[in-house]
Design a protein around this motif. Structure first.
Motif, PDB file in Angstrom:
ATOM      1  N   LEU A  32       9.393  65.774  16.368  1.00 52.53           N
ATOM      2  CA  LEU A  32       8.227  65.114  15.304  1.00 52.53           C
ATOM      3  C   LEU A  32       7.918  66.379  15.485  1.00 52.53           C
ATOM      4  CD1 LEU A  32       7.474  62.777  13.464  1.00 52.53           C
ATOM      5  CD2 LEU A  32       6.078  62.161  15.331  1.00 52.53           C
ATOM      6  N   SER A  33       7.008  66.726  16.309  1.00 49.75           N
ATOM      7  CA  SER A  33       6.828  68.287  16.349  1.00 49.75           C
ATOM      8  C   SER A  33       6.856  69.242  15.929  1.00 49.75           C
ATOM      9  CB  SER A  33       6.044  68.166  17.857  1.00 49.75           C
ATOM     10  OG  SER A  33       6.990  69.338  18.267  1.00 49.75           O
ATOM     11  N   ARG A  34       8.566  69.388  15.097  1.00 48.06           N
ATOM     12  CA  ARG A  34       9.903  70.536  14.864  1.00 48.06           C
ATOM     13  C   ARG A  34       9.365  69.929  13.534  1.00 48.06           C
ATOM     14  NH1 ARG A  34      11.488  73.646  18.236  1.00 48.06           N
ATOM     15  NH2 ARG A  34      12.572  75.253  16.547  1.00 48.06           N
ATOM     16  N   TRP A  41      -1.872  71.410   9.187  1.00 44.96           N
ATOM     17  CA  TRP A  41      -3.440  70.132   9.849  1.00 44.96           C
ATOM     18  C   TRP A  41      -3.814  71.076  10.798  1.00 44.96           C
ATOM     19  CZ3 TRP A  41       0.496  65.851  10.819  1.00 44.96           C
ATOM     20  CH2 TRP A  41       1.527  65.794   9.464  1.00 44.96           C
ATOM     21  N   GLY A  42      -3.753  71.724  11.113  1.00 50.15           N
ATOM     22  CA  GLY A  42      -4.702  73.042  12.436  1.00 50.15           C
ATOM     23  C   GLY A  42      -4.518  72.687  13.500  1.00 50.15           C
ATOM     24  N   ASP A  47      -0.732  70.542  22.231  1.00 56.23           N
ATOM     25  CA  ASP A  47      -1.773  69.689  22.157  1.00 56.23           C
ATOM     26  C   ASP A  47      -0.970  68.296  21.728  1.00 56.23           C
ATOM     27  OD1 ASP A  47      -3.425  71.171  23.200  1.00 56.23           O
ATOM     28  OD2 ASP A  47      -4.101  72.194  21.238  1.00 56.23           O
ATOM     29  N   PHE A  48      -0.762  68.947  19.837  1.00 52.70           N
ATOM     30  CA  PHE A  48      -0.262  66.828  19.541  1.00 52.70           C
ATOM     31  C   PHE A  48       0.551  66.299  21.213  1.00 52.70           C
ATOM     32  CE2 PHE A  48       3.988  65.075  17.722  1.00 52.70           C
ATOM     33  CZ  PHE A  48       3.334  64.244  17.205  1.00 52.70           C
ATOM     34  N   ASP A 106      -1.230  79.013  31.646  1.00 52.24           N
ATOM     35  CA  ASP A 106      -0.323  79.331  31.269  1.00 52.24           C
ATOM     36  C   ASP A 106       0.721  78.169  30.741  1.00 52.24           C
ATOM     37  OD1 ASP A 106      -1.349  82.505  29.940  1.00 52.24           O
ATOM     38  OD2 ASP A 106      -0.429  82.663  31.165  1.00 52.24           O
ATOM     39  N   VAL A 107       0.089  77.088  31.162  1.00 48.55           N
ATOM     40  CA  VAL A 107       0.957  76.136  30.525  1.00 48.55           C
ATOM     41  C   VAL A 107       0.252  74.525  30.022  1.00 48.55           C
ATOM     42  CG1 VAL A 107       2.366  74.294  32.150  1.00 48.55           C
ATOM     43  CG2 VAL A 107       2.399  76.667  33.323  1.00 48.55           C
ATOM     44  N   PRO A 108       0.945  74.598  29.589  1.00 48.30           N
ATOM     45  CA  PRO A 108       0.840  73.281  28.047  1.00 48.30           C
ATOM     46  C   PRO A 108       0.259  71.659  28.783  1.00 48.30           C
ATOM     47  CG  PRO A 108       2.752  74.055  27.507  1.00 48.30           C
ATOM     48  CD  PRO A 108       2.319  75.543  28.128  1.00 48.30           C
ATOM     49  N   LEU A 109      -0.867  71.322  29.027  1.00 48.23           N
ATOM     50  CA  LEU A 109       0.041  70.226  29.833  1.00 48.23           C
ATOM     51  C   LEU A 109       0.190  68.885  29.696  1.00 48.23           C
ATOM     52  CD1 LEU A 109      -4.907  69.644  30.202  1.00 48.23           C
ATOM     53  CD2 LEU A 109      -2.935  70.466  32.266  1.00 48.23           C
TER      54      LEU A 109
END
Length: 231
Positions: A32-34, A41-42, A47-48, A106-109
């Motif tokens: 979905l994120s792709r 949408w900024g 984060d999504f 440098d790692v997204p949660l």
């Protein structure tokens, strides 16, 4: 009268699909994120993904698909996974090249939720299939193997060392078996065979995840390539 093999396999497949619910949700969020215009949408993609994973977890607990205890197991996998990710990213093992507000070291949660997917599967499969393990080696041997395996992960030594660790695992668990229940019938499988099957599916999952941009190995920077079999 014994149940036909195809029916047993069907019930087993259904139980495995149910156990993989959270993992499938993570893959769906990656897809979905792709496809959504998040940049317009900024909203940073990482984060999504984090918000999506948190929402899925809340829903699964709210509808009692997961127990609170299982959610705790998933949280533990998430924390451990984040620490491992931070170490490997710092060493250049792979990267998360996109910007995000939820990036730490440098790692997204959201990355910890990929490990949590494994934790969710383990917890779900253990309950749904009533897993029991028999013939395990002494606890001190298991602890030593765990320590050596994690050292191997952190230090990334030669292929010879990796083969040595694998051989030690084979010798230690050669007599270990796992029993599980499918539609009320008990079945038994050598644990080493279970390891091979799980490893195969994890390898397929890594290829799918990297193809969807979950993370990037150094040799995938110029374009996606299949994950190296050594992984």
């Amino acid at each position: 009268m014994p149940r036909p093999l195809w029916r047993t396999l069907w019930h087993f497949t259904l139980s495995q699909v149910a156990a993989c619910t959270f993992a499938f949700a993570v893959v769906a969020l990656l897809l979905l994120s792709r496809t959504l215009p998040l940049a317009q949408w900024g909203v940073p993609r990482y984060d999504f993904l984090l918000l999506g994973c948190l929402l899925v977890q809340l829903v699964l607990v709210a509808i009692r698909f997961e127990t609170v205890r299982e959610a705790g197991v998933i949280l533990l996998f998430h924390l451990l996974g984040f620490l491992l990710e931070a170490f490997k990213v710092a060493r250049g093992g792979w990267t998360y090249p996109e910007d995000a507000w939820s990036k730490v070291l440098d790692v997204p949660l959201y990355a910890g939720f990929m490990y949590a997917s494994v934790g969710s599967y383990v917890a779900q499969a253990w309950r749904r299939c009533q897993l029991q393990v028999e013939g395990v080696p002494p606890l001190r041997i298991q602890a030593a193997l765990i320590a050596v395996t994690y050292l191997h992960f952190f230090l990334a030594p030669s292929v010879v060392v990796r083969l040595g660790v694998s051989l030690a695992l084979v010798l230690a668990y050669r007599r270990t078996a796992v029993t599980f229940t499918v539609a009320g019938e008990a079945h038994r499988m050598p644990l080493l065979l279970a390891f091979v099957l799980i490893g195969g599916f994890v390898y397929l999952a890594e290829n799918l995840a990297t193809a969807l941009g979950a993370w990037v190995y150094p040799y995938q920077v110029g374009g996606w390539q299949p994950v190296a079999p050594a992984k």
